[in-house]
Write a protein that holds these residues in place. Structure first.
Motif, PDB file in Angstrom:
ATOM      1  N   LEU A  87       2.276 -22.658 -17.063  1.00  0.00           N
ATOM      2  CA  LEU A  87       1.036 -22.880 -16.300  1.00  0.00           C
ATOM      3  C   LEU A  87      -0.172 -22.262 -17.003  1.00  0.00           C
ATOM      4  CD1 LEU A  87       2.340 -22.287 -12.659  1.00  0.00           C
ATOM      5  CD2 LEU A  87       1.854 -24.481 -13.795  1.00  0.00           C
ATOM      6  N   ALA A  88       0.044 -21.086 -17.606  1.00  0.00           N
ATOM      7  CA  ALA A  88      -1.068 -20.448 -18.328  1.00  0.00           C
ATOM      8  C   ALA A  88      -1.493 -21.278 -19.531  1.00  0.00           C
ATOM      9  CB  ALA A  88      -0.670 -19.047 -18.764  1.00  0.00           C
ATOM     10  N   GLY A  89      -0.513 -21.992 -20.107  1.00  0.00           N
ATOM     11  CA  GLY A  89      -0.824 -22.801 -21.277  1.00  0.00           C
ATOM     12  C   GLY A  89      -1.631 -24.046 -20.968  1.00  0.00           C
ATOM     13  N   LEU A  90      -1.758 -24.361 -19.697  1.00  0.00           N
ATOM     14  CA  LEU A  90      -2.517 -25.562 -19.328  1.00  0.00           C
ATOM     15  C   LEU A  90      -4.022 -25.400 -19.573  1.00  0.00           C
ATOM     16  CD1 LEU A  90      -0.764 -26.578 -15.988  1.00  0.00           C
ATOM     17  CD2 LEU A  90      -0.354 -27.460 -18.299  1.00  0.00           C
ATOM     18  N   SER A  91      -4.504 -24.193 -19.569  1.00  0.00           N
ATOM     19  CA  SER A  91      -5.949 -23.977 -19.748  1.00  0.00           C
ATOM     20  C   SER A  91      -6.326 -23.887 -21.225  1.00  0.00           C
ATOM     21  CB  SER A  91      -6.367 -22.707 -19.022  1.00  0.00           C
ATOM     22  OG  SER A  91      -5.684 -21.584 -19.509  1.00  0.00           O
ATOM     23  N   ALA A 119      -6.369 -26.308 -14.486  1.00  0.00           N
ATOM     24  CA  ALA A 119      -5.276 -25.364 -14.768  1.00  0.00           C
ATOM     25  C   ALA A 119      -5.190 -24.313 -13.675  1.00  0.00           C
ATOM     26  CB  ALA A 119      -5.502 -24.706 -16.128  1.00  0.00           C
ATOM     27  N   ARG A 120      -6.342 -23.815 -13.242  1.00  0.00           N
ATOM     28  CA  ARG A 120      -6.333 -22.821 -12.162  1.00  0.00           C
ATOM     29  C   ARG A 120      -5.817 -23.436 -10.864  1.00  0.00           C
ATOM     30  NH1 ARG A 120     -11.437 -21.523 -14.373  1.00  0.00           N
ATOM     31  NH2 ARG A 120     -12.465 -22.687 -12.670  1.00  0.00           N
ATOM     32  N   GLU A 121      -6.239 -24.649 -10.571  1.00  0.00           N
ATOM     33  CA  GLU A 121      -5.814 -25.298  -9.328  1.00  0.00           C
ATOM     34  C   GLU A 121      -4.307 -25.562  -9.336  1.00  0.00           C
ATOM     35  OE1 GLU A 121      -7.566 -26.296  -6.431  1.00  0.00           O
ATOM     36  OE2 GLU A 121      -8.867 -24.754  -7.310  1.00  0.00           O
ATOM     37  N   ILE A 122      -3.789 -26.007 -10.474  1.00  0.00           N
ATOM     38  CA  ILE A 122      -2.337 -26.278 -10.575  1.00  0.00           C
ATOM     39  C   ILE A 122      -1.553 -24.988 -10.413  1.00  0.00           C
ATOM     40  CG2 ILE A 122      -0.502 -27.040 -12.134  1.00  0.00           C
ATOM     41  CD1 ILE A 122      -2.578 -29.012 -13.339  1.00  0.00           C
ATOM     42  N   ALA A 123      -1.994 -23.948 -11.103  1.00  0.00           N
ATOM     43  CA  ALA A 123      -1.297 -22.661 -11.008  1.00  0.00           C
ATOM     44  C   ALA A 123      -1.360 -22.117  -9.585  1.00  0.00           C
ATOM     45  CB  ALA A 123      -1.923 -21.664 -11.986  1.00  0.00           C
TER      46      ALA A 123
END
Length: 632
Positions: free
Chosen positions: A628-632, A588-592
């Motif tokens: 994007l925040a919801g991915l984690s 998630a961090r990498e995608i964001a």
């Protein structure tokens, strides 16, 4: 001046004295002649007496010598008959029951008979051989009855006990009372002395040692029988795939009882037997129960071999228990290290084989997989493999000994040891300073084999590269998490860089898919044109869109469309994956980090392309941040 008268008177007086002396001298001469005559006659008479007396004197001397010889012969006969007479006197006592006569008096009679027998043997007369044989028979009768007393005393304290009672309440195991030990010691000493006197054979195995070993050995074996059965029954499995848990077998209790009972028995032996006999008598006494212990270990070993992958840890537990047991007993004077090592040998061999079997089992389970999880989740084999390694850390001491005896790489059954290995020996070595490194090398081999097999399987069975990345990242996360949450962390610290490299490759494989979606957020700017594109926080999207040609506007609309479509697909796919917590957070961090700045820039420049209708621009910057925040 003297007067003439006076002078004449003196002369007359002297003359008279001279005349007297002359008369006496004449008388002396006559007396001398008489004495000489008497001496001559006496000498003549003496010769005559000597001639008559000499034969009589010689006969008298011969008679005196003969008389002395007779006295000596009578004295010798008396001495010869004395042991016989003593034997006759002791026979009545020795053929009686010692308890009726009294053990003390009975032993005293044996002592007297022993001395009498020794005296007869010294005479070396052929006529005494029959008497010697009779006394030997009498001594054997006495020894037999004395040994019966020895046996009866031992049996009074030889009833089996329940070891668990003493272990759970931390009580000392029963000892032979001091009074009885004293009586047993006295009997043993006399039996040993009598055996030395009556036989030329090796007296080390005299009857009391055999009697003691028989009675006390039976006591030990019977007392420990229940623990032997419990050790086997507790090893039985309720489920065939259940992994052995440390301490669940009764072998630990069995070993503890064996140690305490053997130590107690050694303390019983020391007051009774001579020091040079302690170890030998103890070994004889423990032989039967130790054979039962060995039999139990063999049965447990058979169970382990039948369930090698799940129960090999029991083999390591047994090795540690028995090795420590032998060492502690040796420190307490009970020297059973060699027979215990022999009893342990089959289990050690099984433990050696299990290390290679664990590697093979991991490889076989992976090879047998016909499909991988559709959600790219970690396979159970990975956690199972880590559990195996975690469990092995509970047995580092025996494991290190086994690894040392195998040699570095000696656990591999597929290929010869690598260049870092040395030729393994059959001798079991003590744990050395490199034992921790050997375990780390074993774990490295196991994990590298697991990683390579997982990687090969994922490439063959998972066509999507991003799914391959997630699958590998999940399995690596399990490896890393289970390493850091156990003793493996301190043992496998050198493997940290290797695991990091594995993880980076997995993340890179997944992030390749996001590189494609990023290309939709890139545009072409012509810096040679008269109106330079705006940048920074004051971007006027309306002005930028207005300055675009129709073709460029269509291109921007197409980019938004393609981005929305690809982004939605990736998000949907992302959410369909089953990810380990740390994998999800990292990705998630990498995608964001990759998407958010690019989309923010592109949105700022071109969001006026559809004038807020949302036809082409599906997300504003805040909405994109929320997604994007919801991915984690």
């Amino acid at each position: 001046m003297i007067a003439p008268r006076t002078r004449k008177a003196a002369f007359a007086e002297e003359k008279a004295e001279v005349e007297v002396l002359g008369a006496n001298l004449e008388k002396l001469k006559g007396l001398t002649k008489k004495i000489q005559g008497s001496m001559n006659r006496l000498e003549s008479s003496g010769k005559s007496v000597q001639e008559h007396v000499a034969p009589i004197y010689g006969n008298t001397q011969k008679l005196q010598i003969a008389n002395s010889n007779v006295d000596r012969i009578l004295e010798a006969i008396g001495k010869i008959r004395e042991p016989l007479d003593k034997g006759n006197r002791e026979e009545q006592i020795l053929r009686s029951n010692p308890k009726q006569v009294g053990v003390t008096d009975y032993i005293a009679s044996i002592d007297r008979t022993t001395r009498a027998l020794a005296e007869l043997k010294k005479s070396n007369l052929r006529s005494n051989q029959q008497a010697i044989a009779e006394l030997n028979g009498l001594m054997k009768t006495g020894m037999t009855q004395l040994q019966d007393v020895f046996r009866d005393i031992l049996r009074e304290d030889a009833r089996p006990v329940e070891p668990l009672h003493y272990l759970t309440k931390q009580l000392q195991f029963p000892r032979i009372p001091e009074e009885k030990s004293s009586r047993l010691r006295t009997i043993n000493n006399h039996v040993f002395a009598s055996m030395a006197q009556t036989t030329d054979a090796d007296v080390r195995d005299y009857p009391t040692t055999k009697t003691y070993a028989e009675i006390r050995g039976t006591y030990l074996t019977a007392s420990l029988q229940n623990l032997s059965s419990a050790s086997i029954s507790t090893a039985r499995k309720m489920s065939s795939d259940a992994m052995y848990r440390q301490g669940t077998s009764g072998i630990g209790t069995y070993a503890a009882a064996l140690e305490s009972m053997y130590a107690a028995e050694y303390e019983n032996i020391c007051p009774i037997f001579a020091r040079e006999d302690w170890t030998r008598v103890c070994n004889m006494t423990c032989r039967s129960s130790l054979n039962e212990f060995s039999k139990t270990l063999r049965e447990l070993n058979n169970h382990i071999r039948a369930n090698l992958i799940t129960d090999c840890y029991l083999a390591f537990e047994i090795i540690e228990l028995v090795s420590s047991l032998a060492l502690r007993l040796e420190n307490r004077g009970v020297e059973l290290k060699v027979p215990m090592a022999e009893a342990l040998q089959p289990t050690r061999q099984t433990a050696k084989e299990s290390l290679g079997a664990l590697v093979e089992d991991t490889r076989a389970k992976m090879q047998s997989m016909m499909a991988l999880p559709s959600d790219a989740g970690a396979v159970s084999v990975t956690a199972e493999t880590m559990v195996k390694l975690q469990t092995l850390t509970s047995y580092l001491s025996p494991l290190s000994s086994i690894l040392t005896s195998l040699g570095d790489g000696g656990w591999s059954t597929q290929s010869p040891a690598t260049s870092r290995s040395h030729v393994p020996t059959l001798k079991s070595l003590d744990v050395g300073p490199d034992s921790g490194k050997l375990f780390a090398n074993y774990a490295r081999d196991l994990l590298e084999d697991l990683y390579n097999t997982l990687n090969t399987k994922s490439r063959a069975m998972i066509k999507n590269k991003s799914a391959q990345g997630v699958f590998m990242a999940n399995n690596i996360a399990v490896i890393d998490r289970m390493t850091h949450s156990s003793e493996l962390q301190n043992l496998l610290f050198e493997l940290t860089e290797t695991i990091d490299s594995w993880r980076k490759k997995a993340y890179a494989n997944y992030m390749d898919a996001w590189k494609d979606v990023s290309t939709h957020l890139l545009d072409v700017q012509y810096t040679s044109r008269s109106v330079r594109p705006q940048s920074g926080g004051g971007i006027d999207s309306a002005a930028i869109v207005k300055s675009l040609s129709s073709k460029d506007k269509e291109a921007i609309k197409e980019k938004f469309k393609n981005f929305n479509l690809t982004f939605d697909e990736l998000i949907t796919k992302y959410k369909s994956f089953k990810m380990e917590r740390e994998v999800r957070q990292h990705l998630a961090r990498e995608i964001a980090r990759q998407i958010e700045p690019l989309y923010g820039r592109f949105f700022d420049r071109y969001h006026e392309i559809d004038k807020g209708r949302g036809k082409h621009v599906k997300f504003d910057k805040s909405q994109m941040g929320t997604v994007l925040a919801g991915l984690s």
